[in-house]
Structures are given as C-alpha cells and as structure tokens.
Design a protein around this motif. Sequence first.
Motif, PDB file in Angstrom:
ATOM      1  N   ASP A   1      19.330  25.764  46.910  1.00  0.00           N
ATOM      2  CA  ASP A   1      18.915  25.105  45.681  1.00  0.00           C
ATOM      3  C   ASP A   1      20.068  24.473  44.904  1.00  0.00           C
ATOM      4  O   ASP A   1      19.834  23.808  43.890  1.00  0.00           O
ATOM      5  CB  ASP A   1      18.112  26.045  44.783  1.00  0.00           C
ATOM      6  CG  ASP A   1      18.895  27.267  44.327  1.00  0.00           C
ATOM      7  OD1 ASP A   1      20.116  27.340  44.584  1.00  0.00           O
ATOM      8  OD2 ASP A   1      18.290  28.162  43.712  1.00  0.00           O
ATOM      9  N   VAL A   2      21.329  24.634  45.351  1.00  0.00           N
ATOM     10  CA  VAL A   2      22.419  23.915  44.677  1.00  0.00           C
ATOM     11  C   VAL A   2      22.266  22.411  44.882  1.00  0.00           C
ATOM     12  O   VAL A   2      22.885  21.612  44.176  1.00  0.00           O
ATOM     13  CB  VAL A   2      23.819  24.363  45.155  1.00  0.00           C
ATOM     14  CG1 VAL A   2      24.029  25.842  44.931  1.00  0.00           C
ATOM     15  CG2 VAL A   2      24.069  23.986  46.603  1.00  0.00           C
ATOM     16  N   LEU A   3      21.439  22.020  45.857  1.00  0.00           N
ATOM     17  CA  LEU A   3      21.248  20.594  46.153  1.00  0.00           C
ATOM     18  C   LEU A   3      20.108  19.981  45.341  1.00  0.00           C
ATOM     19  O   LEU A   3      19.748  18.821  45.586  1.00  0.00           O
ATOM     20  CB  LEU A   3      20.961  20.409  47.646  1.00  0.00           C
ATOM     21  CG  LEU A   3      22.090  20.817  48.596  1.00  0.00           C
ATOM     22  CD1 LEU A   3      21.647  20.648  50.050  1.00  0.00           C
ATOM     23  CD2 LEU A   3      23.344  20.001  48.317  1.00  0.00           C
ATOM     24  N   TYR A   4      19.578  20.732  44.388  1.00  0.00           N
ATOM     25  CA  TYR A   4      18.461  20.191  43.608  1.00  0.00           C
ATOM     26  C   TYR A   4      18.930  19.780  42.219  1.00  0.00           C
ATOM     27  O   TYR A   4      19.338  20.607  41.417  1.00  0.00           O
ATOM     28  CB  TYR A   4      17.346  21.231  43.484  1.00  0.00           C
ATOM     29  CG  TYR A   4      16.130  20.734  42.731  1.00  0.00           C
ATOM     30  CD1 TYR A   4      15.487  19.557  43.115  1.00  0.00           C
ATOM     31  CD2 TYR A   4      15.619  21.444  41.651  1.00  0.00           C
ATOM     32  CE1 TYR A   4      14.370  19.109  42.440  1.00  0.00           C
ATOM     33  CE2 TYR A   4      14.498  21.000  40.969  1.00  0.00           C
ATOM     34  CZ  TYR A   4      13.877  19.829  41.363  1.00  0.00           C
ATOM     35  OH  TYR A   4      12.776  19.376  40.681  1.00  0.00           O
ATOM     36  N   ASN A   5      18.881  18.483  41.959  1.00  0.00           N
ATOM     37  CA  ASN A   5      19.198  17.927  40.641  1.00  0.00           C
ATOM     38  C   ASN A   5      18.090  16.937  40.292  1.00  0.00           C
ATOM     39  O   ASN A   5      17.928  15.908  40.961  1.00  0.00           O
ATOM     40  CB  ASN A   5      20.561  17.234  40.671  1.00  0.00           C
ATOM     41  CG  ASN A   5      21.014  16.757  39.303  1.00  0.00           C
ATOM     42  OD1 ASN A   5      20.220  16.256  38.513  1.00  0.00           O
ATOM     43  ND2 ASN A   5      22.290  16.905  39.020  1.00  0.00           N
TER      44      ASN A   5
END
Length: 417
Positions: free
Chosen positions: A291-295
């Motif tokens: 989820d670090v790739l969710y912006n």
Amino acid sequence: MSKYVVKCPRCEEVQDPYALHCENDDALLRTEYSKKQIETSDMPGIWRYIDWLPVNGIIEEGTGRPVTYKSEGFAKELGLNDLNITFNGYWPEKGAFIRTCSFKDLESFPTMQRLIERDEERIMVVASAGNTARAFAHVASITGQKLLLIVPKNSMHRLWTTDDDTSSICTVTVEGDYYQAIAMAEKIAAKEGFVSEGGARNVARRDGMATVMLDAVLTTGSLPQHYFQAVGSGTGGISAWEASMRLLEDGRFGNNMPRLHLAQNLPCAPLYSLWTGIELTGRCPEEMHDDVLYNRKPPYSASGGVKDALDDTNGMIYGITNKEAEDAQKLFEETEGIDILPAPGVACAALIKAVETGEINADDSIVLNITGGGQKRLEEDFTTKQLDVGLTVSPEDPDAEKKILEKISEFFNEGGC
C-alpha cells in the motif's frame, strides 16, 4: 554564478531557491545547475553527486547511496543481455549501506541539509505511508531536527529504526489512508512554527531521487534505453526524467532519452487509471501487495508532472496484480540473492510483462530501480526497534488538529510523546 537556480519550466521565471510553487502556474519547479557536466566527488554516499544536488554542505553520516550492478541471475531468467539493477537498500557485499532499506533516504538527506543551511528551527512535518517517514526519522535522529511524522495507523509496522536517539521525533497516526495523512499534515504545516518538507514539489527530494539515474549512467557509461520503477505518486519517475535531461545536456552519455516504464499495483492504481482511462474498483489500500504505492492525488497533470514525463519519454504505465508482484518478488530474490521490499516486486513484474509482450528486446539496455531491499540482511547486523506513537486521531474528529498541537507542545516541552 550561483551553484543552481530554481526555475519554473512553464513560464521560465527564476524562483526563490526554497519555493515550492510558481506564482504564475501549477508547474513543478525545477533546478538548473551551473555545472553542466557532472563530476563525482570523493564524498561519502549520495554526496558523491553533490554537483547536482541543491545543497552546499553535507550530512557526513549520510553514507547510503544507490548501487548499480549488472544482473546475471534475474537477467538470465528473463533472457536479457544488458539488465542493470540499481539497488537502494542494505547489501554490504555490494557496497549498499542505506540503513532504512529504502530509496527514500535519497530524498530525506538533501531535504534535511537544506533545512540546516537555512538555520531552520521550525518543526518539520512529514506525511508518509511508512518508508518516507522511516527515512526522515533516520536523518532527524542524526541531526536532532524536530520532526512530526503523520502516518496512516495501518502503516506503523514500517516505522522502525536502527537509531538509538529518537527524542526529536513525534509520531501521530491517522485512522485513514495516506491521502488523509497528507491532508492532516498540510493543515499542521500551515500553522506557525511548522514547515512542510514539500512532497513532490520539493526539488531536494526529486534531485535526491534523481541520483538513481545518475548512478546507473555513471556506472554503465551511457543512458539506458529503458527505465523501470514501481511508483505511488510517480515522483520517482519524474526524477529519473529530470536526471536524464541533465545527462543529455552533459553530452558524454549518448543522445537517447530513456523510456519510462512505471508500474502500479492493481486495483489501487490512480496513475494507471489516468494514463489508460481504465476505471478500477476495489478496496484501497487493503487489497494491495504494497500500500505504499497508493496515492490518491498524484502530480499527474501539473506541468513537469507524470504525464509530461511519460509523453516526453514515450513512456507507459503497467497495472500489476498482487500475484504477479508476489511471483516476481520471489523470482528476483531467488536469482539475485537478496531480499527486497514488496514495492520493487511490482517493478520486477512490470519488467517481466514488458519482456513477454515484446515492449523490450533481449539486447536493449535496461535499468531496474529496486527502490528498497535488504531488510532481512540488515537485521543480521543491526537491532531494529519501532518508533513510539504519541497520538492517534480520526480525520473525522473536528478537534484532531487541536489534539495534535497539544501533543506536540507536550512532547517538545516535556521531552517525549
């Protein structure tokens, strides 16, 4: 002549060197360096690229940097003859010493150095899904800079450190996603006594990340044909593009603009949706491999943003499923002999997909950005500990800002969360 100026790429007006916005438009400001041909220094870590970093001094303890090497195992599995991996993490056997195991260190050190050069005494506010917070916590532990981290509650497992002194760091969690953490951080940063680290609009962050491309090109001697990276906001892709423009102007590394291959994790892939026009549905970020790739609000359409970078490089964005990412991460680890974080597994899957679909050829020159890795290797050499949480707030709470400000006052006046 000064070392650099900060200009708007749209109106071309020179801005204050610490500005985050142009008064005339929404463009991402960009640094222009007086030295057009880069020379590596004998300084440690990222500082070897100080010619193209918007700083005058260094933080000597910042000894981590990207390390580029030619792949054998992963390249053989994919049938590629010129795959270069730029590893950002902890792998001492390769000369990689990033203690947070993430390329976010490349952003945090030049950003902090600029604060030091400004004699900044305000509390820096950083919003993060985990890796950026860990990087800024590391540099704040070194420098003693007062730091407020605001992160989603579900990301706290990423806030570990190998540093002993974390007394200058106050951590607040938000019962929500990364965007809600960003929104809360913006409210606090706008108040007196606080300063924002700037996000994608901070040239120090982007030029720090740009050292990935610098390291790759100065190691191999030429600009690659293709560049692969997993992205959330896409800022890393913008940084690679900006570095490539400078290297083209340098004139010694060929005249090829690398093609950007950016990867996002389905179904929570806003950039992929914007680029392809494909609407995605799913529970975000719960259904993600990482989820670090969710912006939710990436800098896509701003001048100098992700769309411009993709258009200029004939780039593309891949949508990667969880299984594709998991399989690719496992394959990389087995063939290269080092553990990596989940996000670069998404990039590895994009490379595999590009080979399968014929987007790249066996003899093409390729750079794969492994944005984080070596955490298991790090734990062989260091003891890690979790950062303490001072406060948890709900974004729906009308008193959330007040509670955060009270906690910060208590923390810095009484010495702890």
